[in-house]
Design an enzyme around this catalytic site. Structure first.
Site, PDB file in Angstrom:
ATOM      1  N   SER A 105      -2.403  -7.962   3.230  1.00 35.32           N
ATOM      2  CA  SER A 105      -2.877  -7.796   4.606  1.00 35.32           C
ATOM      3  C   SER A 105      -3.353  -9.136   5.149  1.00 35.32           C
ATOM      4  O   SER A 105      -3.162  -9.443   6.333  1.00 35.32           O
ATOM      5  CB  SER A 105      -4.038  -6.797   4.639  1.00 35.32           C
ATOM      6  OG  SER A 105      -3.631  -5.545   4.183  1.00 35.32           O
TER       7      SER A 105
ATOM      8  N   HIS B  63       0.836  -1.208   0.000  1.00 37.18           N
ATOM      9  CA  HIS B  63       0.000   0.000   0.000  1.00 37.18           C
ATOM     10  C   HIS B  63       0.871   1.260   0.000  1.00 37.18           C
ATOM     11  O   HIS B  63       0.606   2.216  -0.723  1.00 37.18           O
ATOM     12  CB  HIS B  63      -0.889   0.056   1.254  1.00 37.18           C
ATOM     13  CG  HIS B  63      -1.900  -1.040   1.376  1.00 37.18           C
ATOM     14  ND1 HIS B  63      -2.060  -1.785   2.517  1.00 37.18           N
ATOM     15  CD2 HIS B  63      -2.818  -1.519   0.499  1.00 37.18           C
ATOM     16  CE1 HIS B  63      -3.032  -2.663   2.360  1.00 37.18           C
ATOM     17  NE2 HIS B  63      -3.509  -2.532   1.123  1.00 37.18           N
TER      18      HIS B  63
ATOM     19  N   ARG C 153      -1.146  -6.991  -7.968  1.00 35.31           N
ATOM     20  CA  ARG C 153       0.058  -7.770  -7.669  1.00 35.31           C
ATOM     21  C   ARG C 153       0.312  -8.828  -8.730  1.00 35.31           C
ATOM     22  O   ARG C 153       1.375  -8.918  -9.295  1.00 35.31           O
ATOM     23  CB  ARG C 153      -0.066  -8.438  -6.294  1.00 35.31           C
ATOM     24  CG  ARG C 153       0.164  -7.495  -5.156  1.00 35.31           C
ATOM     25  CD  ARG C 153      -0.329  -8.073  -3.881  1.00 35.31           C
ATOM     26  NE  ARG C 153      -1.739  -8.413  -3.999  1.00 35.31           N
ATOM     27  CZ  ARG C 153      -2.524  -8.712  -2.994  1.00 35.31           C
ATOM     28  NH1 ARG C 153      -2.052  -8.752  -1.786  1.00 35.31           N
ATOM     29  NH2 ARG C 153      -3.795  -8.990  -3.184  1.00 35.31           N
TER      30      ARG C 153
ATOM     31  N   LYS D 240     -17.119  -6.823   8.144  1.00 35.06           N
ATOM     32  CA  LYS D 240     -15.915  -7.539   7.701  1.00 35.06           C
ATOM     33  C   LYS D 240     -15.054  -7.989   8.875  1.00 35.06           C
ATOM     34  O   LYS D 240     -14.030  -8.633   8.686  1.00 35.06           O
ATOM     35  CB  LYS D 240     -15.069  -6.630   6.779  1.00 35.06           C
ATOM     36  CG  LYS D 240     -15.278  -6.916   5.287  1.00 35.06           C
ATOM     37  CD  LYS D 240     -14.199  -6.218   4.460  1.00 35.06           C
ATOM     38  CE  LYS D 240     -14.031  -6.812   3.079  1.00 35.06           C
ATOM     39  NZ  LYS D 240     -12.919  -6.198   2.336  1.00 35.06           N
TER      40      LYS D 240
HETATM   41  O1  PNS Z   1      -8.545  -3.669   0.372  1.00 30.81           O
HETATM   42  P1  PNS Z   1      -9.769  -4.298  -0.211  1.00 30.81           P
HETATM   43  O2  PNS Z   1     -10.532  -5.034   0.863  1.00 30.81           O
HETATM   44  O3  PNS Z   1      -9.445  -5.166  -1.396  1.00 30.81           O
HETATM   45  O4  PNS Z   1     -10.698  -3.081  -0.741  1.00 30.81           O
HETATM   46  C1  PNS Z   1     -11.960  -3.337  -1.278  1.00 30.81           C
HETATM   47  C2  PNS Z   1     -12.802  -2.037  -1.433  1.00 30.81           C
HETATM   48  C3  PNS Z   1     -12.864  -1.281  -0.128  1.00 30.81           C
HETATM   49  C4  PNS Z   1     -12.152  -1.162  -2.487  1.00 30.81           C
HETATM   50  C5  PNS Z   1     -14.211  -2.486  -1.925  1.00 30.81           C
HETATM   51  O5  PNS Z   1     -14.705  -3.465  -1.063  1.00 30.81           O
HETATM   52  C6  PNS Z   1     -15.214  -1.322  -1.967  1.00 30.81           C
HETATM   53  O6  PNS Z   1     -15.100  -0.453  -2.800  1.00 30.81           O
HETATM   54  N1  PNS Z   1     -16.210  -1.331  -1.051  1.00 30.81           N
HETATM   55  C7  PNS Z   1     -17.240  -0.318  -0.979  1.00 30.81           C
HETATM   56  C8  PNS Z   1     -18.582  -0.826  -1.450  1.00 30.81           C
HETATM   57  C9  PNS Z   1     -18.728  -0.689  -2.970  1.00 30.81           C
HETATM   58  O7  PNS Z   1     -18.720   0.384  -3.519  1.00 30.81           O
HETATM   59  N2  PNS Z   1     -18.884  -1.834  -3.640  1.00 30.81           N
HETATM   60  C10 PNS Z   1     -19.047  -1.856  -5.085  1.00 30.81           C
HETATM   61  C11 PNS Z   1     -17.726  -1.972  -5.824  1.00 30.81           C
HETATM   62  S1  PNS Z   1     -16.976  -3.558  -5.553  1.00 30.81           S
END
Ligand code: PNS
Length: 165
Positions: free
Chosen positions: A130, A18, A92, A42
């Site tokens: 993570s 990150h 990645r 989560k």
């Molecule tokens: O670090 P992560 O867990 O891979 O991040 C995921 C994240 C936070 C980018 C994704 O879960 C997100 O955008 N959540 C908000 C809800 C949303 O908008 N969902 C629709 C798009 S997947």
């Protein structure tokens, strides 16, 4: 006009991967909004406030090019609230591609104006996640090459275990 990018994630916890993506994004934008997902469902290891604090400690509270926010609800709505249309994500490996492509396409479906920019993770960070950090740290494994020192300290405080010989 200020060029703003939103870098969203769970950041549970912040990793060297990150940090690298944030630093590289900063080279191309005037401001990076680190958007920490506040989603208690989560069951994150670190609270939303703790995750924000660790990002702030890494980048310094007074870095005017970085804004650290938490968000809930749709990412595309949060991105608009930030006054931009740009999401940045790190990639990645091929294994990330399916999930990332799905998210980028869903976000575009939800809001046609939103663009997702991908940065390839550095090779040195290509194995860092993570999820792995959360598996290794409670078992006393060394994660110091995967996370910045502030996070390593927070993990040591959370899991003060001695490694079994
Ligand atoms: O670090 P992560 O867990 O891979 O991040 C995921 C994240 C936070 C980018 C994704 O879960 C997100 O955008 N959540 C908000 C809800 C949303 O908008 N969902 C629709 C798009 S997947």
């Amino acid at each position: 006009m200020k060029r703003i990018a939103v870098f969203p994630g769970s950041f549970d916890p912040l990793t060297n991967g990150h940090v690298d993506i944030i630093n590289r994004t900063l080279e191309h934008f005037d401001e990076v909004v680190v958007a920490v997902l506040a989603n208690p469902a989560k069951r994150p290891l670190f609270s939303t406030e703790e995750r924000k604090r660790l990002v702030a400690e890494q980048f310094g509270d007074h870095n005017e090019k970085i804004r650290i926010e938490s968000f809930s609800g749709l990412l595309v709505d949060f991105v608009r609230q930030c006054g931009t249309t740009i999401i940045v994500r790190g990639l990645r490996a091929i294994s990330d591609f399916d999930y990332e492509a799905q998210m980028a396409l869903v976000n575009k479906k939800l809001d046609e104006g939103i663009e997702t920019f991908f940065l390839m993770a550095r090779e040195a960070n290509s194995y860092v996640s993570s999820t792995l950090v959360k598996q290794i740290a409670p078992l006393g494994g060394d994660v110091s090459e995967m996370v910045p020192p502030v996070v390593a300290v927070a993990l040591k405080e959370m899991f003060p275990v001695e490694k079994k010989k």
